[in-house]
Design a protein around this motif. Structure first.
Motif, PDB file in Angstrom:
ATOM      1  N   LEU A 122       6.093   9.806   0.860  1.00  0.00           N
ATOM      2  CA  LEU A 122       5.148   8.692   0.928  1.00  0.00           C
ATOM      3  C   LEU A 122       4.407   8.607  -0.409  1.00  0.00           C
ATOM      4  O   LEU A 122       3.882   9.614  -0.891  1.00  0.00           O
ATOM      5  CB  LEU A 122       4.118   8.898   2.041  1.00  0.00           C
ATOM      6  CG  LEU A 122       4.622   9.126   3.461  1.00  0.00           C
ATOM      7  CD1 LEU A 122       3.450   9.057   4.453  1.00  0.00           C
ATOM      8  CD2 LEU A 122       5.686   8.097   3.826  1.00  0.00           C
ATOM      9  N   VAL A 123       4.380   7.412  -0.970  1.00  0.00           N
ATOM     10  CA  VAL A 123       3.670   7.226  -2.241  1.00  0.00           C
ATOM     11  C   VAL A 123       2.575   6.182  -2.026  1.00  0.00           C
ATOM     12  O   VAL A 123       2.837   5.096  -1.515  1.00  0.00           O
ATOM     13  CB  VAL A 123       4.630   6.759  -3.350  1.00  0.00           C
ATOM     14  CG1 VAL A 123       3.885   6.681  -4.685  1.00  0.00           C
ATOM     15  CG2 VAL A 123       5.824   7.689  -3.445  1.00  0.00           C
ATOM     16  N   SER A 145      -0.083   8.963  -5.665  1.00  0.00           N
ATOM     17  CA  SER A 145       0.087  10.331  -5.165  1.00  0.00           C
ATOM     18  C   SER A 145       1.272  10.374  -4.195  1.00  0.00           C
ATOM     19  O   SER A 145       1.508   9.429  -3.445  1.00  0.00           O
ATOM     20  CB  SER A 145      -1.192  10.785  -4.455  1.00  0.00           C
ATOM     21  OG  SER A 145      -1.425   9.971  -3.331  1.00  0.00           O
ATOM     22  N   LYS A 146       2.007  11.498  -4.249  1.00  0.00           N
ATOM     23  CA  LYS A 146       3.201  11.642  -3.410  1.00  0.00           C
ATOM     24  C   LYS A 146       2.962  12.695  -2.333  1.00  0.00           C
ATOM     25  O   LYS A 146       2.374  13.738  -2.608  1.00  0.00           O
ATOM     26  CB  LYS A 146       4.383  12.118  -4.254  1.00  0.00           C
ATOM     27  CG  LYS A 146       4.933  11.071  -5.193  1.00  0.00           C
ATOM     28  CD  LYS A 146       6.274  11.535  -5.784  1.00  0.00           C
ATOM     29  CE  LYS A 146       6.891  10.397  -6.594  1.00  0.00           C
ATOM     30  NZ  LYS A 146       8.319  10.594  -6.847  1.00  0.00           N
ATOM     31  N   THR A 147       3.443  12.437  -1.144  1.00  0.00           N
ATOM     32  CA  THR A 147       3.365  13.432  -0.081  1.00  0.00           C
ATOM     33  C   THR A 147       4.738  13.520   0.573  1.00  0.00           C
ATOM     34  O   THR A 147       5.338  12.494   0.897  1.00  0.00           O
ATOM     35  CB  THR A 147       2.376  13.000   1.028  1.00  0.00           C
ATOM     36  OG1 THR A 147       1.349  12.203   0.453  1.00  0.00           O
ATOM     37  CG2 THR A 147       1.781  14.214   1.726  1.00  0.00           C
ATOM     38  N   GLU A 171       1.760   9.995   9.906  1.00  0.00           N
ATOM     39  CA  GLU A 171       1.471  10.173   8.483  1.00  0.00           C
ATOM     40  C   GLU A 171       1.261   8.839   7.781  1.00  0.00           C
ATOM     41  O   GLU A 171       0.363   8.690   6.959  1.00  0.00           O
ATOM     42  CB  GLU A 171       2.613  10.952   7.812  1.00  0.00           C
ATOM     43  CG  GLU A 171       2.759  12.394   8.306  1.00  0.00           C
ATOM     44  CD  GLU A 171       1.559  13.261   7.934  1.00  0.00           C
ATOM     45  OE1 GLU A 171       0.837  12.935   6.959  1.00  0.00           O
ATOM     46  OE2 GLU A 171       1.332  14.271   8.635  1.00  0.00           O
ATOM     47  N   VAL A 172       2.086   7.851   8.131  1.00  0.00           N
ATOM     48  CA  VAL A 172       1.909   6.521   7.529  1.00  0.00           C
ATOM     49  C   VAL A 172       0.572   5.949   7.969  1.00  0.00           C
ATOM     50  O   VAL A 172      -0.191   5.393   7.168  1.00  0.00           O
ATOM     51  CB  VAL A 172       3.078   5.589   7.920  1.00  0.00           C
ATOM     52  CG1 VAL A 172       2.790   4.144   7.522  1.00  0.00           C
ATOM     53  CG2 VAL A 172       4.377   6.064   7.273  1.00  0.00           C
ATOM     54  N   ASP A 173       0.279   6.101   9.242  1.00  0.00           N
ATOM     55  CA  ASP A 173      -0.982   5.611   9.779  1.00  0.00           C
ATOM     56  C   ASP A 173      -2.170   6.245   9.042  1.00  0.00           C
ATOM     57  O   ASP A 173      -3.099   5.553   8.623  1.00  0.00           O
ATOM     58  CB  ASP A 173      -1.041   5.947  11.273  1.00  0.00           C
ATOM     59  CG  ASP A 173      -2.064   5.100  11.998  1.00  0.00           C
ATOM     60  OD1 ASP A 173      -2.341   3.971  11.537  1.00  0.00           O
ATOM     61  OD2 ASP A 173      -2.604   5.570  13.018  1.00  0.00           O
ATOM     62  N   LYS A 174      -2.114   7.533   8.885  1.00  0.00           N
ATOM     63  CA  LYS A 174      -3.186   8.266   8.188  1.00  0.00           C
ATOM     64  C   LYS A 174      -3.330   7.786   6.750  1.00  0.00           C
ATOM     65  O   LYS A 174      -4.438   7.571   6.258  1.00  0.00           O
ATOM     66  CB  LYS A 174      -2.884   9.782   8.197  1.00  0.00           C
ATOM     67  CG  LYS A 174      -3.678  10.544   9.234  1.00  0.00           C
ATOM     68  CD  LYS A 174      -3.243  11.984   9.446  1.00  0.00           C
ATOM     69  CE  LYS A 174      -2.948  12.822   8.230  1.00  0.00           C
ATOM     70  NZ  LYS A 174      -2.305  14.111   8.612  1.00  0.00           N
ATOM     71  N   LEU A 175      -2.193   7.615   6.097  1.00  0.00           N
ATOM     72  CA  LEU A 175      -2.242   7.201   4.694  1.00  0.00           C
ATOM     73  C   LEU A 175      -2.803   5.782   4.560  1.00  0.00           C
ATOM     74  O   LEU A 175      -3.630   5.501   3.684  1.00  0.00           O
ATOM     75  CB  LEU A 175      -0.853   7.311   4.057  1.00  0.00           C
ATOM     76  CG  LEU A 175      -0.769   6.989   2.559  1.00  0.00           C
ATOM     77  CD1 LEU A 175      -1.782   7.805   1.757  1.00  0.00           C
ATOM     78  CD2 LEU A 175       0.645   7.242   2.017  1.00  0.00           C
ATOM     79  N   PRO A 180       0.788  -1.241   0.000  1.00  0.00           N
ATOM     80  CA  PRO A 180       0.000   0.000   0.000  1.00  0.00           C
ATOM     81  C   PRO A 180       0.816   1.285   0.000  1.00  0.00           C
ATOM     82  O   PRO A 180       0.478   2.214  -0.722  1.00  0.00           O
ATOM     83  CB  PRO A 180      -0.824  -0.116   1.297  1.00  0.00           C
ATOM     84  CG  PRO A 180      -0.881  -1.572   1.603  1.00  0.00           C
ATOM     85  CD  PRO A 180       0.408  -2.146   1.101  1.00  0.00           C
ATOM     86  N   VAL A 181       1.885   1.336   0.795  1.00  0.00           N
ATOM     87  CA  VAL A 181       2.628   2.591   0.906  1.00  0.00           C
ATOM     88  C   VAL A 181       4.109   2.360   0.607  1.00  0.00           C
ATOM     89  O   VAL A 181       4.725   1.428   1.132  1.00  0.00           O
ATOM     90  CB  VAL A 181       2.488   3.193   2.329  1.00  0.00           C
ATOM     91  CG1 VAL A 181       3.437   4.392   2.505  1.00  0.00           C
ATOM     92  CG2 VAL A 181       1.052   3.602   2.592  1.00  0.00           C
ATOM     93  N   ARG A 182       4.656   3.242  -0.231  1.00  0.00           N
ATOM     94  CA  ARG A 182       6.094   3.214  -0.471  1.00  0.00           C
ATOM     95  C   ARG A 182       6.700   4.448   0.186  1.00  0.00           C
ATOM     96  O   ARG A 182       6.145   5.536   0.099  1.00  0.00           O
ATOM     97  CB  ARG A 182       6.354   3.256  -1.972  1.00  0.00           C
ATOM     98  CG  ARG A 182       7.823   3.277  -2.334  1.00  0.00           C
ATOM     99  CD  ARG A 182       7.998   3.110  -3.827  1.00  0.00           C
ATOM    100  NE  ARG A 182       7.840   4.348  -4.572  1.00  0.00           N
ATOM    101  CZ  ARG A 182       7.068   4.482  -5.656  1.00  0.00           C
ATOM    102  NH1 ARG A 182       6.320   3.479  -6.090  1.00  0.00           N
ATOM    103  NH2 ARG A 182       7.028   5.631  -6.307  1.00  0.00           N
ATOM    104  N   ILE A 183       7.809   4.257   0.880  1.00  0.00           N
ATOM    105  CA  ILE A 183       8.489   5.369   1.544  1.00  0.00           C
ATOM    106  C   ILE A 183       9.852   5.547   0.879  1.00  0.00           C
ATOM    107  O   ILE A 183      10.696   4.658   0.951  1.00  0.00           O
ATOM    108  CB  ILE A 183       8.662   5.092   3.053  1.00  0.00           C
ATOM    109  CG1 ILE A 183       7.303   4.799   3.686  1.00  0.00           C
ATOM    110  CG2 ILE A 183       9.355   6.281   3.734  1.00  0.00           C
ATOM    111  CD1 ILE A 183       7.370   4.366   5.143  1.00  0.00           C
ATOM    112  N   GLU A 184      10.035   6.674   0.209  1.00  0.00           N
ATOM    113  CA  GLU A 184      11.327   6.943  -0.430  1.00  0.00           C
ATOM    114  C   GLU A 184      12.128   7.876   0.474  1.00  0.00           C
ATOM    115  O   GLU A 184      11.603   8.857   0.995  1.00  0.00           O
ATOM    116  CB  GLU A 184      11.122   7.625  -1.786  1.00  0.00           C
ATOM    117  CG  GLU A 184      10.230   6.823  -2.732  1.00  0.00           C
ATOM    118  CD  GLU A 184       9.862   7.606  -4.003  1.00  0.00           C
ATOM    119  OE1 GLU A 184       8.992   7.140  -4.733  1.00  0.00           O
ATOM    120  OE2 GLU A 184      10.446   8.697  -4.244  1.00  0.00           O
TER     121      GLU A 184
END
Lengths: 478, 478
Positions: B362-363, B369-371, B381-385, B345-349
């Motif tokens: 966060l993608v 979408s990128k944040t 933020e990860v939790d929210k995403l 679900p989430v990619r963290i660069e």
């Protein structure tokens, strides 16, 4: 409740008939029941809950070492089973064969897995290409079938539940190190979770797993002086890899065979829990795997406020422990016996007088000792008692094993100890299978393991008198 | 890594060939692999980890309603299977038969369980005596075998994993209420954990389970417009109880038959996750059951400090999430595609510039979408995403189902909608099986369910024009 009353009263004393004591406990604590299928058992909720706790504890330990779970088919085509010669010889005589699917006769018989080395090997041969794919650290939780002639619940059944780990490595050293690592995981699990001390060691060639280069084992000692093999870990070397063509490209771009291991623990370990810890009152379950760690028994529960207080106590404790409130109509005395029989580590009694004094009574399943504790810090007190019981159980099991362990230098001593005392008999061995066979014929005892912790009891084999190679634990076994 | 490169690039677009897209994803995301046994699959670590998360979520929900786990034998003697007439007619044509144990031909054939009603009934007949023994609320997690002619991974395989709940109750009302309760548990589980909206309803007599009085179902809609039965719950009334003699003494000391239910969800639900959520880039896994919820991909990882920071970020997030750090030598772009394909679900660069600015990127797998988020509050933020993605996936699946749902009043409309649009077609039905058969012959669609939420689309049956009894969801199905 006449039926349940009978259940508690009718446990045969251990000293009178150990086998019947074992069967009585299983039946009366409702761990498992016989089914209409020969040698197959129905694992009832209380028995299965123990297994679930075992699974949880073992699975977490496996995953900490990088193991991943998978699921392989339950059927093995006959041609696949036959690929590794020793393996098929060991297992073919005791497998169940599927010969028909729907209305059609199958072109090739399928055996119901007795163990899944062959399936893992086939999958590894299909998926391992390069050193980057290694190691493979797979495990599965499943049921397996071995068509045994005589069966006993948990100890030997036609179908049983287990986990089987199967790993593939680039080097011999890595495979050997994983073999020993998993044996240590098992030993630690038995001691820490089940309060069962084990002897770690290697199996003789005669006793090793069909197809293994080396088999390592943990052996535990039951109340009746018989040993129980409680978990095994096998190093296959590259034997299966060669039979199944499992090769990888190393970092020099050369093809090499992988080195493999497998390791398993089964529902048989529940038999060990019963026979290591139980007494004439019934089961004794180690707190860490007990489905119910503490049972609350209200006293004079019809008096005002008792049940309310018992319920709020239950809700409070349930946040931290596996706790049960028995508010049924049975008498407190009746409930005391029932939960003793079911091996619940801690009983909490609470009645009108206790409530008045803001206290409860904790009773230990270990020794029936009673402690009055304030309701204000009952969580800490229950926690302390559970920890103490877990430790006491391990200490008692260790003491029992030590009492049931002796050593012998002459063959007469050896035979007498096996016959009179049972238990483990430590004795030197020349390394020759002929002596194992003779000992088995003379005493029915087998070599349980060549322990890692060796002692030099004498320079000659206890059986033939030739120079000794190793010290071995011997004993009658389940 | 040439082999893995191929894996990502070769997913057939969904619009081009949906069946091939499905197979490509399973193979390339390494969910499962074919085995040498016809129709049996090897569930690989990534696929099995999804199943473990499904098990955990369902099992907790079952236990909250008082259900206990047990284990029944995997074999059913032929005579036991035959005790309930409709049941054996439904299952006998597709079972695997064991005819040989070790070297002996068995006196009676044993079938490998296709489902375990008969075994639970036998056990209930042996153990239920009085109303005090009721209800029995048992469940088991196991594998079952159905000798299917054509198989597809997860959707239809000769062996599959599932849970089967089997309950026995004193009254008809209690059994009916448990049947619906478990259907609701399934529906809630699908929507909350898998982000799959379902239609709840009753099966027609033609489509109900062999031996059931009523079958209830949850039906979900795939991307290709086909329906998938995602879980069923059956009320058996006292039919099995009479066939197996399961009676209890009520509180007036009179013998009565119990009333039973059964309910199941299988690994087929993994097929639904793939086909409800996936896209041309690969899998899309709902955060709540994704084996990896967030993957950390370091950018320019050879620059000083990058890997150290990525590792400490991983340790920090691992306390709250299922997180993975990929510090392999593959390029970041390559890793982006790989984890998209695997549905994380989430990619963290995180790269040197990010570290300088105390941030990470966060993608979302949902829409790419990128944040940019501060490392100081990355957990929130990860939790929210993750929460947002879970909600977005459910909303998207619901929107898709609505777009694929139409209604028809005339038979021409009906046939056209099934043929052109697929999906669910709502239409009135007289209640006659003849119309179901005709519809199936004309369109290959079947009645999926009589939904609890009824609408009155017209007064006449869409097929025969006779007075309508119920509105039905129709559709082609897996």
């Amino acid at each position: 409740m006449a039926q349940e009353k009978k259940l508690v009263e009718e446990i045969t004393p251990m000293g009178e008939d150990f086998a019947q004591w074992y069967t009585d406990i299983i039946k009366k604590a409702q761990l498992c029941d016989y089914s209409g299928v020969r040698g197959c058992m129905v694992i009832q909720p209380y028995g299965y809950a123990i297994w679930e706790n075992i699974q949880k504890a073992l699975d977490a330990r496996f995953k900490e070492t990088g193991v991943e779970n998978v699921y392989m088919p339950m059927f093995i085509p006959e041609s696949l089973l036959q690929k590794e010669k020793d393996h098929v010889e060991g297992f073919a005589p005791e497998v169940a064969w599927v010969t028909q699917g729907g209305n059609e006769k199958l072109p090739e018989r399928l055996c119901v897995r007795p163990t899944s080395e062959t399936l893992f090997c086939e999958h590894y041969a299909n998926t391992i290409r390069s050193y980057r794919d290694l190691p493979k650290l797979y495990n599965q939780w499943c049921s397996v079938v071995r068509w045994e002639k005589t069966t006993r619940p948990f100890l030997r059944s036609a179908e049983f539940l287990w986990q089987e780990g199967h790993t593939a490595h680039a080097t011999e050293e890595e495979a050997q190190s994983r073999t020993i690592q998993m044996l240590n995981v098992y030993a630690d699990f038995c001691e820490q979770e089940l309060a069962i001390p084990v002897i770690k060691g290697q199996k003789t060639d005669k006793e090793k797993f069909a197809g293994a280069r080396e088999t390592y084992t943990i052996e535990s000692m039951m109340h009746d002086g018989k040993a129980l093999q409680s978990g095994t870990s096998h190093n296959f070397g590259d034997g299966f890899a060669k039979a199944f063509g499992i090769q990888y490209l190393n970092d020099n771009n050369e093809l090499e065979y992988v080195h493999q291991t497998s390791w398993g623990v089964s529902t048989r370990i529940i038999g060990a829990i019963i026979m290591v810890h139980g007494d004439d009152a019934g089961l004794k379950l180690p707190p860490r795997i007990a489905p119910v760690q503490a049972v609350i028994v209200p006293v004079a529960q019809h008096k005002e406020g008792v049940l309310d207080r018992a319920r709020s106590l239950k809700d409070q404790l349930a946040r931290k422990f596996r706790v049960k409130l028995d508010d049924s109509e049975k008498s407190p005395g009746w409930k005391f016996s029932e939960y003793e029989m079911r091996g619940v580590p801690v009983r909490i009694e609470i009645g009108p007088k206790d409530i008045e004094k803001n206290q409860a009574v904790l009773v230990s399943r270990m020794d029936r000792s009673k402690t009055f504790v304030s309701l204000d810090n009952i969580e800490e007190e229950v926690d302390k008692l559970l920890t103490a019981i877990q430790e006491q159980m391990l200490a008692a099991a260790l003491k029992n094993r030590e009492e049931k362990t002796s050593s012998a230098v002459t063959y007469d001593e050896f035979k007498e100890q096996i016959a009179q005392k049972g238990g483990f008999v430590k004795a030197m061995w020349c390394g020759d299978e002929a002596c194992e066979l003779k000992i088995k014929e003379d005493t029915t005892a087998t070599s349980r393991c060549i322990p890692f912790e060796q002692e030099n009891l004498s320079d000659t084999c206890v059986c033939c008198g030739k120079p000794a190679a190793k010290m071995v634990y011997w004993g009658k076994a389940y």
